[in-house]
Design a protein around this motif. Structure first.
Motif, PDB file in Angstrom:
ATOM      1  N   TYR A   1       2.123  -7.311  -5.113  1.00  0.00           N
ATOM      2  CA  TYR A   1       2.616  -8.680  -4.802  1.00  0.00           C
ATOM      3  C   TYR A   1       2.169  -8.847  -3.439  1.00  0.00           C
ATOM      4  N   GLU A   2       2.450  -7.895  -2.317  1.00  0.00           N
ATOM      5  CA  GLU A   2       1.940  -8.078  -1.082  1.00  0.00           C
ATOM      6  C   GLU A   2       0.395  -7.911  -0.994  1.00  0.00           C
ATOM      7  N   ALA A   3      -0.130  -7.206  -1.812  1.00  0.00           N
ATOM      8  CA  ALA A   3      -1.691  -7.195  -1.559  1.00  0.00           C
ATOM      9  C   ALA A   3      -2.396  -8.696  -2.161  1.00  0.00           C
ATOM     10  N   ALA A   4      -1.822  -8.910  -3.191  1.00  0.00           N
ATOM     11  CA  ALA A   4      -2.281 -10.295  -3.721  1.00  0.00           C
ATOM     12  C   ALA A   4      -2.041 -11.532  -2.746  1.00  0.00           C
ATOM     13  N   ALA A   5      -0.875 -11.626  -2.216  1.00  0.00           N
ATOM     14  CA  ALA A   5      -0.407 -12.647  -1.419  1.00  0.00           C
ATOM     15  C   ALA A   5      -1.098 -12.437   0.249  1.00  0.00           C
ATOM     16  N   ARG A   6      -1.333 -11.386   0.480  1.00  0.00           N
ATOM     17  CA  ARG A   6      -2.047 -11.176   1.894  1.00  0.00           C
ATOM     18  C   ARG A   6      -3.267 -10.708   2.100  1.00  0.00           C
ATOM     19  N   LYS A   7      -4.049 -11.028   1.013  1.00  0.00           N
ATOM     20  CA  LYS A   7      -5.707 -10.680   0.942  1.00  0.00           C
ATOM     21  C   LYS A   7      -6.320 -11.018   2.232  1.00  0.00           C
ATOM     22  N   ASP A   8      -5.880 -12.050   2.793  1.00  0.00           N
ATOM     23  CA  ASP A   8      -6.642 -12.673   3.996  1.00  0.00           C
ATOM     24  C   ASP A   8      -6.308 -11.557   5.071  1.00  0.00           C
ATOM     25  N   ASP A   9      -5.473 -10.941   5.075  1.00  0.00           N
ATOM     26  CA  ASP A   9      -5.151  -9.774   6.076  1.00  0.00           C
ATOM     27  C   ASP A   9      -6.229  -8.581   6.051  1.00  0.00           C
ATOM     28  N   LEU A  10      -6.820  -8.629   5.075  1.00  0.00           N
ATOM     29  CA  LEU A  10      -8.041  -7.209   5.055  1.00  0.00           C
ATOM     30  C   LEU A  10      -9.031  -7.474   6.049  1.00  0.00           C
ATOM     31  N   THR A  11      -9.161  -6.408   6.728  1.00  0.00           N
ATOM     32  CA  THR A  11      -9.778  -6.247   8.117  1.00  0.00           C
ATOM     33  C   THR A  11     -10.809  -5.334   7.978  1.00  0.00           C
ATOM     34  N   ALA A  12     -12.341  -5.718   8.513  1.00  0.00           N
ATOM     35  CA  ALA A  12     -13.183  -4.847   8.307  1.00  0.00           C
ATOM     36  C   ALA A  12     -13.131  -3.947   9.327  1.00  0.00           C
ATOM     37  N   VAL A  13     -13.629  -2.696   9.036  1.00  0.00           N
ATOM     38  CA  VAL A  13     -13.403  -1.602  10.090  1.00  0.00           C
ATOM     39  C   VAL A  13     -14.534  -1.680  11.031  1.00  0.00           C
ATOM     40  N   GLU A  14     -14.224  -1.493  12.351  1.00  0.00           N
ATOM     41  CA  GLU A  14     -15.417  -1.881  13.304  1.00  0.00           C
ATOM     42  C   GLU A  14     -16.409  -0.680  13.236  1.00  0.00           C
ATOM     43  N   SER A  15     -17.731  -1.040  13.266  1.00  0.00           N
ATOM     44  CA  SER A  15     -18.633   0.032  13.461  1.00  0.00           C
ATOM     45  C   SER A  15     -18.992   0.771  12.135  1.00  0.00           C
ATOM     46  N   LEU A  16     -18.497   0.363  11.143  1.00  0.00           N
ATOM     47  CA  LEU A  16     -18.733   0.799   9.553  1.00  0.00           C
ATOM     48  C   LEU A  16     -19.051  -0.339   8.795  1.00  0.00           C
ATOM     49  N   SER A  17     -19.830  -0.043   7.860  1.00  0.00           N
ATOM     50  CA  SER A  17     -20.520  -1.138   6.852  1.00  0.00           C
ATOM     51  C   SER A  17     -19.784  -0.794   5.566  1.00  0.00           C
ATOM     52  N   GLY A  18     -19.119  -1.770   4.889  1.00  0.00           N
ATOM     53  CA  GLY A  18     -18.641  -1.653   3.924  1.00  0.00           C
ATOM     54  C   GLY A  18     -17.162  -0.962   3.623  1.00  0.00           C
ATOM     55  N   VAL A  19     -16.453  -1.086   4.710  1.00  0.00           N
ATOM     56  CA  VAL A  19     -15.118  -0.252   4.874  1.00  0.00           C
ATOM     57  C   VAL A  19     -14.132  -1.409   5.339  1.00  0.00           C
ATOM     58  N   TRP A  20     -13.031  -1.674   4.861  1.00  0.00           N
ATOM     59  CA  TRP A  20     -11.923  -2.541   5.112  1.00  0.00           C
ATOM     60  C   TRP A  20     -10.671  -1.588   5.354  1.00  0.00           C
ATOM     61  N   CYS A  21      -9.774  -2.338   5.886  1.00  0.00           N
ATOM     62  CA  CYS A  21      -8.224  -1.831   5.918  1.00  0.00           C
ATOM     63  C   CYS A  21      -7.492  -2.730   5.665  1.00  0.00           C
ATOM     64  N   TRP A  22      -6.220  -2.523   5.095  1.00  0.00           N
ATOM     65  CA  TRP A  22      -5.131  -3.553   4.697  1.00  0.00           C
ATOM     66  C   TRP A  22      -3.964  -2.545   4.900  1.00  0.00           C
ATOM     67  N   SER A  23      -2.960  -3.289   5.446  1.00  0.00           N
ATOM     68  CA  SER A  23      -1.641  -2.638   5.899  1.00  0.00           C
ATOM     69  C   SER A  23      -0.599  -3.504   5.471  1.00  0.00           C
ATOM     70  N   GLY A  24       0.695  -3.126   5.324  1.00  0.00           N
ATOM     71  CA  GLY A  24       1.769  -4.139   5.312  1.00  0.00           C
ATOM     72  C   GLY A  24       3.209  -3.171   5.198  1.00  0.00           C
ATOM     73  N   MET A  25       4.172  -4.029   4.884  1.00  0.00           N
ATOM     74  CA  MET A  25       5.591  -3.429   5.024  1.00  0.00           C
ATOM     75  C   MET A  25       6.176  -3.772   3.605  1.00  0.00           C
ATOM     76  N   VAL A  26       6.456  -2.801   2.866  1.00  0.00           N
ATOM     77  CA  VAL A  26       7.411  -2.883   1.622  1.00  0.00           C
ATOM     78  C   VAL A  26       8.671  -2.347   1.865  1.00  0.00           C
ATOM     79  N   GLU A  27       9.759  -3.119   1.920  1.00  0.00           N
ATOM     80  CA  GLU A  27      11.014  -2.940   2.143  1.00  0.00           C
ATOM     81  C   GLU A  27      11.043  -1.728   3.348  1.00  0.00           C
ATOM     82  N   SER A  28      10.505  -2.224   4.361  1.00  0.00           N
ATOM     83  CA  SER A  28      10.543  -1.448   5.748  1.00  0.00           C
ATOM     84  C   SER A  28      10.015  -0.103   5.574  1.00  0.00           C
ATOM     85  N   ARG A  29       8.915  -0.148   4.600  1.00  0.00           N
ATOM     86  CA  ARG A  29       7.900   1.155   4.597  1.00  0.00           C
ATOM     87  C   ARG A  29       6.618   0.857   4.889  1.00  0.00           C
ATOM     88  N   LEU A  30       6.046   1.345   5.662  1.00  0.00           N
ATOM     89  CA  LEU A  30       4.475   1.195   5.833  1.00  0.00           C
ATOM     90  C   LEU A  30       3.648   1.427   4.599  1.00  0.00           C
TER      91      LEU A  30
END
Length: 90
Positions: free
Chosen positions: A52-81
């Motif tokens: 649910y978090e991944a689908a709802a917050r897809k806009d939070d996907l961030t390209a990793v600087e200086s790398l091509s084709g690599v992204w990071c996504w993070s969030g909290m699920v019941e206070s756990r990273l």
């Protein structure tokens, strides 16, 4: 646009979870990954919350600087990273 393979590496609650999906871009890959989580439930009951978090917050996907084709996504699920890296792998 042609589908590409994305490899997703997810760190959550002391475990490392790996998946691969096919999608046209990184946002669609995050959505496809959320569907895999719903279907396969690799993280048990938390899989649905993460999906649910991944689908709802897809806009939070961030390209990793200086790398091509690599992204990071993070969030909290019941206070756990949840930390997820996605790599366009084909």
């Amino acid at each position: 646009m042609t589908a590409q393979r994305f490899t997703i590496m997810c760190e959550f609650d002391g475990g490392t979870f790996l998946s691969q999906v096919h999608a046209t871009d990184e946002e669609q890959a995050l959505i496809a990954w959320s569907e895999v989580l719903r279907r396969e439930k690799p993280m048990g009951g938390d899989s649905l919350l993460i999906a649910y978090e991944a689908a709802a917050r897809k806009d939070d996907l961030t390209a990793v600087e200086s790398l091509s084709g690599v992204w990071c996504w993070s969030g909290m699920v019941e206070s756990r990273l949840i930390l997820t890296h996605m790599v366009r792998s084909a």
